[in-house]
Design a protein around this motif. Structure first.
Motif, mmCIF file in Angstrom:
data_model
loop_
_atom_site.group_PDB
_atom_site.id
_atom_site.type_symbol
_atom_site.label_atom_id
_atom_site.label_comp_id
_atom_site.label_asym_id
_atom_site.label_seq_id
_atom_site.Cartn_x
_atom_site.Cartn_y
_atom_site.Cartn_z
ATOM 1 N N PRO A 167 0.879 70.677 3.634
ATOM 2 C CA PRO A 167 1.403 69.868 2.526
ATOM 3 C C PRO A 167 2.854 69.412 2.685
ATOM 4 O O PRO A 167 3.281 68.478 2.005
ATOM 5 C CB PRO A 167 1.232 70.770 1.298
ATOM 6 C CG PRO A 167 1.002 72.134 1.825
ATOM 7 C CD PRO A 167 0.455 72.005 3.208
ATOM 8 N N SER A 168 3.592 70.017 3.604
ATOM 9 C CA SER A 168 4.972 69.560 3.821
ATOM 10 C C SER A 168 5.029 68.347 4.751
ATOM 11 O O SER A 168 6.093 67.762 4.935
ATOM 12 C CB SER A 168 5.825 70.689 4.397
ATOM 13 O OG SER A 168 5.344 71.058 5.676
ATOM 14 N N CYS A 169 3.890 67.978 5.332
ATOM 15 C CA CYS A 169 3.826 66.829 6.247
ATOM 16 C C CYS A 169 3.252 65.620 5.514
ATOM 17 O O CYS A 169 2.535 65.759 4.531
ATOM 18 C CB CYS A 169 2.939 67.152 7.445
ATOM 19 S SG CYS A 169 3.460 68.592 8.395
ATOM 20 N N CYS B 90 6.877 66.153 9.498
ATOM 21 C CA CYS B 90 6.903 67.333 8.642
ATOM 22 C C CYS B 90 8.333 67.665 8.239
ATOM 23 O O CYS B 90 8.594 68.707 7.648
ATOM 24 C CB CYS B 90 6.244 68.512 9.360
ATOM 25 S SG CYS B 90 4.530 68.172 9.837
ATOM 26 N N ALA B 91 9.261 66.773 8.567
ATOM 27 C CA ALA B 91 10.670 66.948 8.220
ATOM 28 C C ALA B 91 10.860 66.657 6.729
ATOM 29 O O ALA B 91 10.046 65.966 6.118
ATOM 30 C CB ALA B 91 11.536 66.011 9.061
ATOM 31 N N PRO C 74 9.296 62.517 13.822
ATOM 32 C CA PRO C 74 7.829 62.413 13.861
ATOM 33 C C PRO C 74 7.251 63.411 14.863
ATOM 34 O O PRO C 74 7.839 63.655 15.910
ATOM 35 C CB PRO C 74 7.587 60.974 14.317
ATOM 36 C CG PRO C 74 8.822 60.606 15.070
ATOM 37 C CD PRO C 74 9.946 61.339 14.405
ATOM 38 N N VAL C 75 6.107 64.000 14.509
ATOM 39 C CA VAL C 75 5.425 64.916 15.429
ATOM 40 C C VAL C 75 4.209 64.244 16.070
ATOM 41 O O VAL C 75 3.766 64.637 17.137
ATOM 42 C CB VAL C 75 5.003 66.234 14.740
ATOM 43 C CG1 VAL C 75 6.228 67.021 14.301
ATOM 44 C CG2 VAL C 75 4.066 65.982 13.565
ATOM 45 N N ILE D 84 -0.707 68.619 14.341
ATOM 46 C CA ILE D 84 -0.910 68.788 12.897
ATOM 47 C C ILE D 84 -2.125 69.667 12.585
ATOM 48 O O ILE D 84 -2.522 69.783 11.430
ATOM 49 C CB ILE D 84 -1.037 67.428 12.180
ATOM 50 C CG1 ILE D 84 -2.198 66.608 12.739
ATOM 51 C CG2 ILE D 84 0.273 66.658 12.251
ATOM 52 C CD1 ILE D 84 -2.544 65.378 11.930
ATOM 53 N N GLY D 85 -2.722 70.270 13.607
ATOM 54 C CA GLY D 85 -3.866 71.146 13.386
ATOM 55 C C GLY D 85 -5.112 70.422 12.928
ATOM 56 O O GLY D 85 -5.935 70.979 12.207
#
Length: 188
Positions: free
Chosen positions: A66-68, A95-96, A107-108, A172-173
């Motif tokens: 939820p933080s992403c 997720c920053a 960005p991831v 991001i799993g």
């Protein structure tokens, strides 16, 4: 297809204040090696894939991270020639902590959708994205076939998925069927 305009090299800060020529203000622009480049409107399949991927990744993030958040057409600044580049991928995940800036912070995952007329440019952007230190993966999706390539940091060979094969995004799993990204279009 995109068209570059010839100007003196612009920095990213100058690009933020730059105004496109009259009649071209409503188009999307990115800064590539100091030159403003107009981005052609995407084809319908491209847009449908983009919205489907954004929805699926957004639902996954809401439940699992939820933080992403997923952002459509975010600006990103590649590490290579950072002063002269502000590129625009189709999607980005960060997720920053949220900031309302002109470029996506840390960005991831970045996603590009290939369209046949601009494949070389899109692939060049994907390699530029890989220079961003926070980017763990770049996903390149075809708009003409159910096919995806995942470029991962530290891995020289892209992972390929096609058809109904599973797709795994470690950044991001996310795990799902690649074909789900294409559920709203007909490629037959």
């Amino acid at each position: 297809m995109s068209q570059a305009l010839r100007w003196p090299l612009l920095t990213v800060d100058e690009f933020y204040d730059w105004e496109p020529p009259p009649g071209l203000e409503d188009l999307r622009w990115e800064l590539v090696d100091g030159e403003p480049v107009c981005m052609a409107p995407p084809r319908v399949n491209h847009g449908a894939i983009q919205s489907q991927v954004a929805m699926l990744l957004g639902l996954h993030l809401r439940t699992n991270r939820p933080s992403c958040r997923v952002i459509i057409t975010p600006g990103v600044i590649p590490h290579l020639r950072a002063r002269f580049n502000h590129r625009v991928p189709d999607l980005g995940v960060s997720c920053a902590p949220f900031t309302d800036s002109r470029s996506l912070t840390d960005p991831v995952l970045l996603v590009e959708i290939l369209s046949p007329p601009n494949e070389a440019k899109t692939r060049a952007n994907a390699w530029a994205y890989a220079t961003i230190p926070s980017v763990q993966e770049v996903l390149i999706l075809s708009s003409t076939a159910i096919r995806g390539e995942i470029l991962r940091q530290g891995d020289d060979t892209p992972a390929i998925a096609a058809g109904t094969e599973p797709l795994r995004l470690d950044s991001i799993g996310y795990e799902g069927c690649l074909a789900d990204f294409y559920a709203t279009i007909d490629l037959t």
